[in-house]
Design a protein around this motif. Sequence first.
Motif, mmCIF file in Angstrom:
data_model
loop_
_atom_site.group_PDB
_atom_site.id
_atom_site.type_symbol
_atom_site.label_atom_id
_atom_site.label_comp_id
_atom_site.label_asym_id
_atom_site.label_seq_id
_atom_site.Cartn_x
_atom_site.Cartn_y
_atom_site.Cartn_z
ATOM 1 N N MET A 191 -5.583 -0.552 -2.436
ATOM 2 C CA MET A 191 -5.961 -0.555 -1.029
ATOM 3 C C MET A 191 -5.700 -1.944 -0.473
ATOM 4 O O MET A 191 -5.433 -2.892 -1.223
ATOM 5 C CB MET A 191 -7.445 -0.186 -0.846
ATOM 6 C CG MET A 191 -8.392 -1.114 -1.608
ATOM 7 S SD MET A 191 -10.136 -0.716 -1.423
ATOM 8 C CE MET A 191 -10.428 -1.237 0.254
ATOM 9 N N SER A 192 -5.753 -2.075 0.837
ATOM 10 C CA SER A 192 -5.626 -3.394 1.445
ATOM 11 C C SER A 192 -6.978 -4.093 1.388
ATOM 12 O O SER A 192 -8.021 -3.475 1.655
ATOM 13 C CB SER A 192 -5.150 -3.267 2.903
ATOM 14 O OG SER A 192 -6.132 -2.637 3.692
ATOM 15 N N LYS A 195 2.259 1.981 -3.281
ATOM 16 C CA LYS A 195 1.182 2.141 -4.261
ATOM 17 C C LYS A 195 1.189 1.034 -5.305
ATOM 18 O O LYS A 195 0.836 1.243 -6.466
ATOM 19 C CB LYS A 195 1.271 3.513 -4.944
ATOM 20 C CG LYS A 195 1.103 4.675 -3.970
ATOM 21 C CD LYS A 195 1.115 6.015 -4.697
ATOM 22 C CE LYS A 195 0.915 7.146 -3.694
ATOM 23 N NZ LYS A 195 0.886 8.482 -4.354
ATOM 24 N N THR A 248 0.423 5.123 5.672
ATOM 25 C CA THR A 248 -0.770 4.917 4.855
ATOM 26 C C THR A 248 -1.896 5.801 5.367
ATOM 27 O O THR A 248 -1.815 6.394 6.448
ATOM 28 C CB THR A 248 -1.230 3.448 4.906
ATOM 29 O OG1 THR A 248 -1.563 3.108 6.267
ATOM 30 C CG2 THR A 248 -0.141 2.515 4.403
ATOM 31 N N VAL A 282 0.832 -1.205 0.000
ATOM 32 C CA VAL A 282 0.000 0.000 0.000
ATOM 33 C C VAL A 282 0.864 1.252 0.000
ATOM 34 O O VAL A 282 0.597 2.211 -0.742
ATOM 35 C CB VAL A 282 -0.943 -0.022 1.219
ATOM 36 C CG1 VAL A 282 -1.736 1.277 1.307
ATOM 37 C CG2 VAL A 282 -1.891 -1.213 1.146
#
Length: 546
Positions: free
Chosen positions: A182-183, A178, A197, A175
Amino acid sequence: MKCGEKHEKDIDILVSQKLSNSVKGYSAVSVLLVKFNAKLTDLRQQESGAAPGRPQSAGDSDRTSTTMVTALVTTPTAVAVAITVATAVTATASDVATGYDSSRCLKLGVVEFPGFLRVRQTPHSGLEVSGTLTKVHTIIASALNTCVEYEVPKDGLFGSQLDNNGNWTGVIGQVSRKEVDMSGVPMVLDIKRRMATDSSVWLYMDERVLAYKQPVPEADLAGFLKPYTTMMWCMIILALLAVYAALWLTQLFEVQLLPHTPDSFQVEATAGQLVKRESGTAKNSVGRGRRGEDVVWTSCLWSLTAPLAQSSSWWPRGVSVRVVAGVWLLMALVFSSIYRSNLKAMLILPRVSLPFTNMEELLHTSIPCYVPQATVLHGLVLAAEPGSQLYRLRQQMIAHRNVRKARQDTLRGKHAAFSTRLAILSILHDTFAQTRSCPLYMASADVFGGTSYQLAFPKGSTLTHKLNKLLTRLQEAGILKHLYLQGIRHASGCLRSMSATNALSSTTLRPLELGDFYGVFSVYGGGMFLAGLTLLLELSIGSYRH
């Protein structure tokens, strides 16, 4: 009835029928409800005289969402209710998709998380991701009008900081760099992770607990000794020795005071028979000769036969001897009755003690404890101050990334587990579904209280603000909790069977094994050996005298 209300009722009936016939297609139902919502908005605008293409105000949007949810919650099944609320929420999230590039799939960084996600890499079908959280991914993808693509970090970890330059491992590293949008798995985001993050609103609340294999009644060689504690057995043995000494002394005292007949013998009542004994021997041989041997034997005989509930061939004579023998007979009756009652109760309803119920008790044992590697909890243990409980836990800590191995070792009792409550409930659910048993117990007191799970986004990501509104509505509507509880439904029975005290009662009957009698057999064998040895000594002494 107005035209708009009639169309609205027809649409609501159609939606209810669709959801009753099929509850599996989350994406399809979401798109269908979005279209119905748009159609319903146009009908209301026509009825109010507004142009169909006019943008809807915030108040109109809220009324539309409320109407949809109110109309659709009348679906017949609980699952249909959950899906209806979720898709109604996504229907009002058309503004969420604004500005998102839907030409590519939404990349989610995922790892194995018991209770939420199962990640497997197969040679034929490739990456397989399953679990209750995939339904949430589907709802998010439907709101964004895109698809989902999963990415697993090479190390398979949630993420830990490598150095102070902002380099991270696991999903947090994906994350922060990038590499993903998203997780895809909720995580505990501490201050360090928040600096790397952006975080979403909280999705779940959880607590950290200790879990270990639940002890069960097993064959015990020394089980016949368990009705009394070690201290109680020592007191009984001391009382037996004291009674033996008291009987011996009182009998010798009675011998000295007994009046003697002028002839060469006295008559003694022994088991209803008359036995002639020389008075000189009875008077002069204190502890020796025929009379001394009788005193030793009768004292030992009465001391042992009374607690064993066996008959005795000797009857106490004299006031002092009878008082001592009577008191010991009453005490032996109480001891033996309580022993038999406790032993019977232990066989009928066996109780086993838990190895530990909190962190402090665990630290006083030699039981290893597993802590998931590269988690916030693992970092707290490594950064704990000297002297604290977490610092002392390092000596017993086992940390690795193989979640499946840790689960199997915990079920086998090789080590305890220091993890989250939701993860332990997932293990209980899977195990009960396969074996119909609850092999684990959780410590009654949580270790660090509650914590929250959130999703991580890259710094400055536009998805953070866009999805927070959707996630908030899913959380407030109870959809997230409903989906998770649906995935661990078997764990509720295990929670009811767990005891809140330091002992567990076995509710299942266990047949007696041969090992249950080894202790009694050993006592019997030891008694036979002593009896045989005594017989050989008597024969040897008798032949020597003759």
